[in-house]
Design a protein around this motif. Structure first.
Motif, PDB file in Angstrom:
ATOM      1  N   PHE A 175      68.386  50.451  81.223  1.00 56.29           N
ATOM      2  CA  PHE A 175      68.937  49.593  82.268  1.00 56.29           C
ATOM      3  C   PHE A 175      69.915  48.613  81.617  1.00 56.29           C
ATOM      4  N   ILE A 176      71.099  48.488  82.193  1.00 57.42           N
ATOM      5  CA  ILE A 176      72.106  47.537  81.711  1.00 57.42           C
ATOM      6  C   ILE A 176      72.320  46.543  82.844  1.00 57.42           C
ATOM      7  N   ILE A 177      71.813  45.326  82.697  1.00 60.28           N
ATOM      8  CA  ILE A 177      71.765  44.395  83.825  1.00 60.28           C
ATOM      9  C   ILE A 177      72.660  43.182  83.600  1.00 60.28           C
ATOM     10  N   ASP A 178      73.408  42.869  84.621  1.00 55.62           N
ATOM     11  CA  ASP A 178      74.325  41.731  84.631  1.00 55.62           C
ATOM     12  C   ASP A 178      73.526  40.462  84.959  1.00 55.62           C
ATOM     13  N   SER A 179      73.567  39.486  84.036  1.00 56.02           N
ATOM     14  CA  SER A 179      72.908  38.200  84.314  1.00 56.02           C
ATOM     15  C   SER A 179      73.913  37.064  84.138  1.00 56.02           C
ATOM     16  N   GLU A 227      68.137  35.356  92.617  1.00 54.02           N
ATOM     17  CA  GLU A 227      68.680  36.716  92.659  1.00 54.02           C
ATOM     18  C   GLU A 227      68.263  37.496  91.420  1.00 54.02           C
ATOM     19  N   PHE A 228      68.244  36.829  90.270  1.00 55.58           N
ATOM     20  CA  PHE A 228      67.831  37.513  89.052  1.00 55.58           C
ATOM     21  C   PHE A 228      66.362  37.900  89.123  1.00 55.58           C
ATOM     22  N   GLU A 229      65.579  37.104  89.817  1.00 56.80           N
ATOM     23  CA  GLU A 229      64.174  37.455  90.017  1.00 56.80           C
ATOM     24  C   GLU A 229      64.070  38.766  90.803  1.00 56.80           C
ATOM     25  N   LYS A 230      64.973  38.971  91.758  1.00 60.78           N
ATOM     26  CA  LYS A 230      65.000  40.232  92.511  1.00 60.78           C
ATOM     27  C   LYS A 230      65.316  41.402  91.589  1.00 60.78           C
ATOM     28  N   VAL A 231      66.187  41.160  90.602  1.00 60.88           N
ATOM     29  CA  VAL A 231      66.508  42.209  89.632  1.00 60.88           C
ATOM     30  C   VAL A 231      65.262  42.561  88.827  1.00 60.88           C
ATOM     31  N   ARG A 232      64.516  41.540  88.398  1.00 59.67           N
ATOM     32  CA  ARG A 232      63.280  41.802  87.648  1.00 59.67           C
ATOM     33  C   ARG A 232      62.285  42.612  88.482  1.00 59.67           C
ATOM     34  N   ILE A 233      62.179  42.272  89.763  1.00 63.93           N
ATOM     35  CA  ILE A 233      61.278  43.009  90.652  1.00 63.93           C
ATOM     36  C   ILE A 233      61.737  44.460  90.781  1.00 63.93           C
ATOM     37  N   PHE A 234      63.054  44.639  90.914  1.00 62.01           N
ATOM     38  CA  PHE A 234      63.611  45.991  90.996  1.00 62.01           C
ATOM     39  C   PHE A 234      63.267  46.801  89.739  1.00 62.01           C
ATOM     40  N   ASP A 272      52.878  47.096  79.582  1.00 61.02           N
ATOM     41  CA  ASP A 272      53.671  46.426  78.551  1.00 61.02           C
ATOM     42  C   ASP A 272      55.126  46.300  78.969  1.00 61.02           C
ATOM     43  N   LEU A 273      55.653  47.328  79.618  1.00 60.98           N
ATOM     44  CA  LEU A 273      57.037  47.267  80.083  1.00 60.98           C
ATOM     45  C   LEU A 273      57.227  46.139  81.092  1.00 60.98           C
ATOM     46  N   LYS A 274      56.301  46.033  82.039  1.00 63.23           N
ATOM     47  CA  LYS A 274      56.448  45.006  83.080  1.00 63.23           C
ATOM     48  C   LYS A 274      56.249  43.598  82.521  1.00 63.23           C
ATOM     49  N   LYS A 275      55.405  43.473  81.523  1.00 57.57           N
ATOM     50  CA  LYS A 275      55.267  42.164  80.860  1.00 57.57           C
ATOM     51  C   LYS A 275      56.568  41.785  80.165  1.00 57.57           C
ATOM     52  N   ALA A 276      57.218  42.761  79.541  1.00 59.17           N
ATOM     53  CA  ALA A 276      58.488  42.501  78.863  1.00 59.17           C
ATOM     54  C   ALA A 276      59.586  42.166  79.861  1.00 59.17           C
ATOM     55  N   ILE A 277      59.563  42.804  81.021  1.00 59.62           N
ATOM     56  CA  ILE A 277      60.564  42.526  82.062  1.00 59.62           C
ATOM     57  C   ILE A 277      60.434  41.097  82.579  1.00 59.62           C
ATOM     58  N   VAL A 278      59.217  40.633  82.753  1.00 57.58           N
ATOM     59  CA  VAL A 278      58.987  39.261  83.230  1.00 57.58           C
ATOM     60  C   VAL A 278      59.603  38.238  82.276  1.00 57.58           C
ATOM     61  N   ARG A 279      59.636  38.560  81.000  1.00 49.51           N
ATOM     62  CA  ARG A 279      60.140  37.620  79.989  1.00 49.51           C
ATOM     63  C   ARG A 279      61.660  37.595  79.890  1.00 49.51           C
ATOM     64  N   ILE A 280      62.361  38.457  80.620  1.00 48.87           N
ATOM     65  CA  ILE A 280      63.823  38.500  80.549  1.00 48.87           C
ATOM     66  C   ILE A 280      64.416  37.286  81.266  1.00 48.87           C
ATOM     67  N   ASP A 281      65.290  36.575  80.588  1.00 49.54           N
ATOM     68  CA  ASP A 281      65.971  35.408  81.176  1.00 49.54           C
ATOM     69  C   ASP A 281      67.463  35.698  81.326  1.00 49.54           C
ATOM     70  N   PRO A 282      68.084  35.129  82.380  1.00 52.46           N
ATOM     71  CA  PRO A 282      69.530  35.325  82.550  1.00 52.46           C
ATOM     72  C   PRO A 282      70.322  34.616  81.454  1.00 52.46           C
ATOM     73  N   LEU A 283      71.466  35.212  81.108  1.00 48.49           N
ATOM     74  CA  LEU A 283      72.329  34.633  80.070  1.00 48.49           C
ATOM     75  C   LEU A 283      73.354  33.656  80.650  1.00 48.49           C
ATOM     76  N   ALA A 284      73.701  33.832  81.924  1.00 53.54           N
ATOM     77  CA  ALA A 284      74.453  32.829  82.692  1.00 53.54           C
ATOM     78  C   ALA A 284      75.812  32.463  82.134  1.00 53.54           C
ATOM     79  N   THR A 285      76.588  33.455  81.734  1.00 54.09           N
ATOM     80  CA  THR A 285      77.988  33.182  81.370  1.00 54.09           C
ATOM     81  C   THR A 285      78.880  34.228  82.020  1.00 54.09           C
ATOM     82  N   GLY A 286      79.801  34.855  81.277  1.00 48.50           N
ATOM     83  CA  GLY A 286      80.782  35.775  81.863  1.00 48.50           C
ATOM     84  C   GLY A 286      80.227  37.157  82.175  1.00 48.50           C
ATOM     85  N   THR A 287      81.144  38.145  82.344  1.00 46.90           N
ATOM     86  CA  THR A 287      80.748  39.488  82.770  1.00 46.90           C
ATOM     87  C   THR A 287      81.435  40.527  81.884  1.00 46.90           C
TER      88      THR A 287
END
Length: 261
Positions: free
Chosen positions: A71-75, A83-90, A130-145
């Motif tokens: 998965f390559i996710i834009d944050s 909205e990023f929380e919705k991405v984590r749920i997805f 383990d995958l879902k625990k790792a996904i919960v820990r993902i934080d947005p980077l909040a800069t460009g694209t």
């Protein structure tokens, strides 16, 4: 009195006759009913049971083809926290639909904005918890694209054997799912073509303000099977079932089934 007794006797005899007649028909009816029920039961037993439309059960019955899935996710800044929380749920829902394991589907996540961060590699987690625990820990980077940079990083660092990708001789499909809500600030056409040439199948998911032309430049052909668009992050979870159909080898659906930008 005799006429009265005779009339009474006649009434009693008629009553017994009616009861006997009704009992006969009731028993005949019961027999027909039992026969009908037996026939219906036989027909029912001869056909598969209807499946309950329970999402959890449905997902558990689907064994996805083995994948090396990144998965390559834009944050970037435009993706708000809710909205990023919705991405984590997805992402978590997607993991639930997959047959995860070292010999089944392996999952990695590449997070990007102006910079790129590999959250975890294909070799890091081989079970859903383990995958879902790792996904919960993902934080947005909040800069460009920098979508092009993210694709290049995934291609060079996430899809190699050192990171957990299986060798080509195994014929394991390599799939990238890109989720973005903006227009790339760098070039995506050339690097996407390079990734596809290496055998990486690219799905592009656009949300809200996503640039449709960029999605088409990134995605594999046919575009109608590989480009998705949703109006908001609030409904991105609806794509889970569509990807489930695709990754389980069922009918593929893409742009024609979703609102156009």
């Amino acid at each position: 009195m005799k006429p009265f007794l005779w009339s009474l006797l006649c009434c009693v005899l008629q009553l017994f006759s009616d009861v006997a007649h009704a009992t006969y028909h009731l028993r005949a009816g019961d027999s027909e009913l039992i026969t009908a029920q037996s026939y219906a039961q036989t027909r029912h037993n001869g056909q598969p049971k209807l499946r309950t439309l329970n999402p959890t059960k449905t997902h558990s019955q689907c064994r996805s083809r083995p994948l090396d899935l990144v998965f390559i996710i834009d944050s970037s800044r435009s993706v708000r926290p809710a909205e990023f929380e919705k991405v984590r749920i997805f992402l978590a829902n997607m993991v639930d639909t997959l047959d995860v394991g070292s010999d089944a589907t392996r999952v990695a996540v590449v997070n990007y904005a102006s910079t790129v961060k590999i959250e975890f590699l294909l070799k890091n987690h081989f079970n859903k918890l383990d995958l879902k625990k790792a996904i919960v820990r993902i934080d947005p980077l909040a800069t460009g694209t920098m979508t092009g940079l993210a694709i290049k990083t995934a291609m060079k660092e996430a899809f190699n054997e050192q990171s957990g990708a299986r060798p080509r001789s195994r014929n394991i499909s390599k799939v990238a799912i890109i989720v973005t809500d903006g227009r790339p600030q760098d070039q995506v056409e050339e690097v996407s073509a390079e990734a596809r040439a290496l055998g990486i199948e690219i799905y592009a998911v656009g949300v809200d303000r996503a640039d449709m032309r960029s999605l088409q430049l990134m995605a594999s052909l046919p575009l109608e099977d590989h480009v998705f668009y949703v109006e908001t992050y609030g409904v991105i979870e609806k794509l889970t079932s569509k990807f489930r159909e695709t990754l389980c080898g069922r009918t593929k659906k893409g742009l024609q089934d979703l609102p156009h930008h």
